[in-house]
Design a protein around this motif. Sequence first.
Motif, short mmCIF file in Angstrom:
data_model
loop_
_atom_site.label_atom_id
_atom_site.label_comp_id
_atom_site.label_asym_id
_atom_site.label_seq_id
_atom_site.Cartn_x
_atom_site.Cartn_y
_atom_site.Cartn_z
N MET A 280 0.84 -1.20 0.00
CA MET A 280 0.00 0.00 0.00
C MET A 280 0.87 1.25 0.00
N LYS A 281 0.46 2.24 -0.81
CA LYS A 281 1.14 3.52 -0.85
C LYS A 281 0.17 4.63 -0.47
N GLY A 287 3.05 14.22 3.01
CA GLY A 287 4.10 13.48 2.35
C GLY A 287 3.63 12.10 1.90
N ASP A 288 4.55 11.38 1.34
CA ASP A 288 4.24 10.04 0.84
C ASP A 288 4.85 8.98 1.74
N ALA A 370 -8.13 2.30 -0.68
CA ALA A 370 -7.97 3.14 -1.87
C ALA A 370 -9.28 3.83 -2.25
N ALA A 371 -10.39 3.13 -2.07
CA ALA A 371 -11.69 3.70 -2.44
C ALA A 371 -12.17 4.72 -1.42
N LEU A 372 -11.94 4.44 -0.14
CA LEU A 372 -12.44 5.35 0.91
C LEU A 372 -11.58 6.60 1.04
N ALA A 373 -10.29 6.48 0.83
CA ALA A 373 -9.38 7.62 0.99
C ALA A 373 -9.04 8.26 -0.34
N ASP A 374 -9.99 8.31 -1.24
CA ASP A 374 -9.77 8.86 -2.58
C ASP A 374 -10.14 10.35 -2.59
N ILE A 381 -4.76 6.77 -1.44
CA ILE A 381 -4.15 5.48 -1.13
C ILE A 381 -4.27 4.59 -2.35
N SER A 382 -3.19 3.90 -2.68
CA SER A 382 -3.22 3.00 -3.83
C SER A 382 -2.49 1.71 -3.49
#
Length: 438
Positions: A280-281, A287-288, A370-374, A381-382
């Motif tokens: 997960m990224k 930041g990343d 990824a879907a909720l934190a879009d 999130i990816s």
Amino acid sequence: MTADRQPLIECEHCASIYRRHQLEPGETANCARCGAILWRYSGLTLSNWLALAIAALIIFGVANAYPVAAMSVQGMTQQASLLDAISITWRQGHWVVAVMTGMAGFALPLLQLTVLLWVLGPLSQGREPAGFRVAMRLLGFLRPWCMIPVFLLGVLVAVVKLAGMAAVSPGIGLGAFGILTILLTMLGRLSPHVVWRYAESVGVVPVHVPQAAPDQILTGCHVCGQVQALAREADEEAEHHCVRCDALVHYRKPDHLARTWALLLAAVVFYIPANVLPVMKVSSVLGDSAHTILGGVVELWEMGSWDIALIVFIASVAVPLTKLLALILLLLTEQWRSTTNLRPRTRLYQMVEFIGQWSMLDVFVVILLAALADFQGLMEISAGAGAAAFGVVVILTMLSAMSFDLRRSWDLEGQSEIESAPVEGRRQPAPGAGQEMG
């Protein structure tokens, strides 16, 4: 029905042959040789099973039409359903992860319910369904790969992980998936063999009771369970066709050791990047960052969610490693032609089959996050490369377990014979809705 006309059944783990008789409520028939469950009593009729399948299909539609959770950050709200999570993962360019989760969480469960409805409707009316034999082969293929319960647990883990970052609330879809999990667990008792027994009971398919000659040996069809006689001196890898469903029948799985080792070694190779590369990224205004599987477990533990951290650790770390080590042990003991501890080895193989799909937990968690934190420009999130590798490990280990033929280990004790004595029976509590027909 006289004893010599009672249908025969083969134990799928040790290849012992028994005469199948009616059970009393609460009884279970166990193999006297390896202890595996052969069949159970069931009080459900075909109409009852049909009603459960219809209810499951309706709930399936609700579960996928409504969001499973919603996340709010600085006045912005993002809702996500399973289909949203798959779509966003695809849009982010992680096609392997999107395809795996889409098949396991949506397409294959939907197809499984469709097949069940296709066959249960006509059978409940005393008719043979069109394409019954093909449908049963398809059902046998679909059952191991439908992972709705794993997705439900993934939703709960994702909600806990996000709860420390923003306001997260469950949606209607989450409750629907909970009900769907219960219904699919009940319907999971309807294996192809069980459906064929129901078809026998309503008289729409024939029942063959073979009599093995001295130069023949009995074996069961993996699709319909029909026991049939094959020539003893024939090559055990020779192709035969079932006398009832016309499926390809092998006395034993051909080249099972080579196939199992090949799939297992491939899983070991992918297991390394699955644990080293990030699954997960996270990109945000702060930041990343990237997270591996163990990193996610540590993060949950530090958040105080030790119970969820333990679940993720078991499903994503302990289970895959256990599957790999257990399969290696089973392969080595057979190659060493060991005949010791066959019953414990049978239990070990059954455990590997049972836990197979639960390792997909982290992959479902990632696509939901990824879907909720879009939130474009604020947080995104990816999936990482580790998620795709981990999904491949799950698939390869499941295929490896399916390729292994435990019956060959039992063959070393001697050729199986028809056993007319009653199988072990043990009294259980009152039968539940999901028990198989005896």
